[in-house]
Enzyme design. Structure first.
Site, PDB file in Angstrom:
ATOM      1  CB  SER A 181      -0.871   0.012   1.243  1.00 56.18           C
ATOM      2  OG  SER A 181      -0.060   0.300   2.362  1.00 56.18           O
ATOM      3  CE  LYS A 182      -1.657   7.002  -2.507  1.00 54.38           C
ATOM      4  NZ  LYS A 182      -3.080   6.705  -2.560  1.00 54.38           N
ATOM      5  NE  ARG A 183       0.827   0.589   6.203  1.00 56.54           N
ATOM      6  CZ  ARG A 183       1.487  -0.521   6.479  1.00 56.54           C
ATOM      7  NH1 ARG A 183       2.618  -0.485   7.136  1.00 56.54           N
ATOM      8  NH2 ARG A 183       0.998  -1.686   6.101  1.00 56.54           N
TER       9      ARG A 183
END
Ligand code: GLU
Length: 481
Positions: free
Chosen positions: A244-246
């Protein structure tokens, strides 16, 4: 095998995610391997979450990956009548029924059930209505959805990656296939389209396995055989969580902007979960087409390893022709204001030399405009630690000044001559060449690492090198005056 027809069916509610990109690549490789068809379908039944802008962005990403499609893009939002026709068939055969329950009421009940930790399932209120009651509701215009009747038993399908998968139908709800506004839900539109588009293999992320059980029930209700299913394990980050963006960039175009070559990116993504059964890692598109099989897809989740992507990109950069690299690098150089749009023939030749020198130590196209910045600008600061070490005495300035004198006297500014002058000077001064090499590099680049020094100096040119070394001499003098 009868004709292979696969499809990619992105929902235009966001940019093309790396996971979806990898599934796209697998579908495309599978189609090309079998000389089949690759179909593009836009799953935009959820109108509020879809936009043409997103569709365009997704198409741009697929094109950037170099994947072409043979049919489509088909838009589900334009196919409502087909879904309605199929739903009608199910109503007629008693495999589906009208549901008049107000959605808000159902949602309330669902929330209450969740709050009291009870599994919620539609209680089939509308299945129990008499014909007269149904007629009455239809006549008075009560909004009606259509639900699939889920029979007792077990739903089983054989997955090409995970083997046999089973679910007790009891765990499933009578799912809505058409909403009261006449639009189709995802599972129904997906099945109808896969049937209508004669899809032979459904290759998609394993997050869709729960949907596949529902879809198999729809195929059974329609009395149709299912396509073959292959669910692909999801890509995880290094911390084993779904990527994910993380974890950094997740949309395909971000990788383009970060300076990855499409060939490297496709190669890297293809190997995230698939292997050609040997340990080859650098594979051309043609090799991947030849070698790709669904049997080669590993059921365990692959880890997105950015360092590996960078390594692979570096390999592709080194294997690329300088002309091609230059055309890819120019937009990065322009963006960083390092060059202007009109490039003279002479400048182009210089840039080609720059590319040839710098490509040996570069992992991304962007680095040509970042790490190589000093080739274009001389307003860099000297690395602090290095300056302490190499610009540490008035004698350091003397040595540099002496080298400037030698360089000024050179007729030809070729690397062999530049090197010879340095070694000769070091000899005469009874110092090691390193006592000149390091300060000269620091003076001309601001840093301690980079391409071979004499190549670098030749490329910078006599005037520029002398100017930069003189500037370093001044810097040292102000420190010690
Ligand atoms: N629209 C779905 C998605 O974007 C695709 C599902 C499928 O491939 O069947 O996840």
């Amino acid at each position: 095998m009868s004709e292979v027809r696969v499809r990619m069916a992105p929902s235009p509610s966001g940019f093309l995610h790396v996971g979806t990109a990898r599934t796209t690549i697998y579908n495309w490789l599978f189609a090309r391997h079998h000389q089949g068809k690759f179909i593009l379908r836009i799953e935009d039944t959820d109108v509020s979450r879809s936009s043409q802008e997103m569709v365009d962005a997704i198409l741009e990403s697929i094109r950037w990956l170099g994947l072409d499609w043979d049919e489509g893009p088909y838009y589900q939002s334009q196919r409502t009548e087909i879904y309605q026709k199929y739903a009608q068939k199910l109503l007629e055969t008693g495999k589906a029924y009208f549901c008049f329950c107000p959605p808000q009421e159902l949602e309330e009940k669902r929330k209450q059930a969740i709050a009291s930790k009870i599994d919620w399932k539609y209680n089939r209120t509308c299945l129990k209505l008499s014909e007269a009651e149904k007629e009455e509701k239809i006549k008075s215009g009560v909004p009606k959805a259509i639900r699939l009747f889920v029979p007792k038993g077990q739903t089983v399908f054989s997955d090409l990656v995970y083997g046999e998968l089973k679910k007790e139908n009891e765990e499933l709800d009578d799912l809505i296939i058409l909403r009261s506004d006449g639009t189709s839900t995802y599972n129904f539109a997906c099945v109808v389209d896969d049937v209508d588009m004669k899809i032979s293999h459904v290759i998609r992320g394993n997050d869709h396995i729960a949907n596949t059980f529902k879809q198999v029930l729809i195929y059974q209700a329609l009395d149709l055989t299912t396509p073959k299913f292959a669910h692909i394990p999801l890509i995880l980050g290094k911390d084993k969580a779904k990527i994910s963006k993380r974890h950094g960039a997740v949309s395909v175009m971000e990788y383009k902007e970060q300076g990855f070559l499409r060939e490297a990116f496709v190669n890297f993504l293809a190997l995230l979960g698939w292997s050609p059964k040997d340990d080859r890692e650098i594979l051309s598109i043609d090799q991947m087409i030849e070698l790709f099989t669904l049997e080669g897809v590993n059921p365990s989740n692959p880890i997105f390893d950015r360092e590996k992507l960078e390594w692979m990109n570096g390999e592709y950069i080194r294997a690329s022709k300088n002309e091609k690299l230059l055309s890819l690098i120019i937009p990065f150089l322009i963006k960083e204001n390092l060059i202007s749009e009109d490039i003279t023939k002479q400048k182009r030749e210089w840039l080609l030399k720059y590319v040839s020198l710098f490509k040996e130590r570069t992992k991304t196209l962007k680095e040509f405009a970042e790490k190589g910045r000093y080739f274009f600008e001389c307003d860099y600061q000297y690395e602090e630690k290095a300056a302490k070490k190499h610009f540490n005495s008035p004698e350091a300035a003397d040595r540099l000044r002496a080298y400037v004198d030698r360089l000024s006297g050179l007729d030809s500014f070729e690397k062999a001559k530049i090197e010879e002058a340095l070694r000769k000077l070091a000899d005469e001064m009874q110092t090691k060449p390193a006592a000149l090499i390091h300060p000269v590099r620091l003076a001309t680049t601001g840093t301690t690492a980079g391409p071979p020094l004499f190549d670098l100096l030749e490329l910078l040119g006599k005037e520029e090198v002398i100017k930069r070394i003189k500037k370093a001499v001044e810097f040292i003098q102000t420190k010690f005056s």
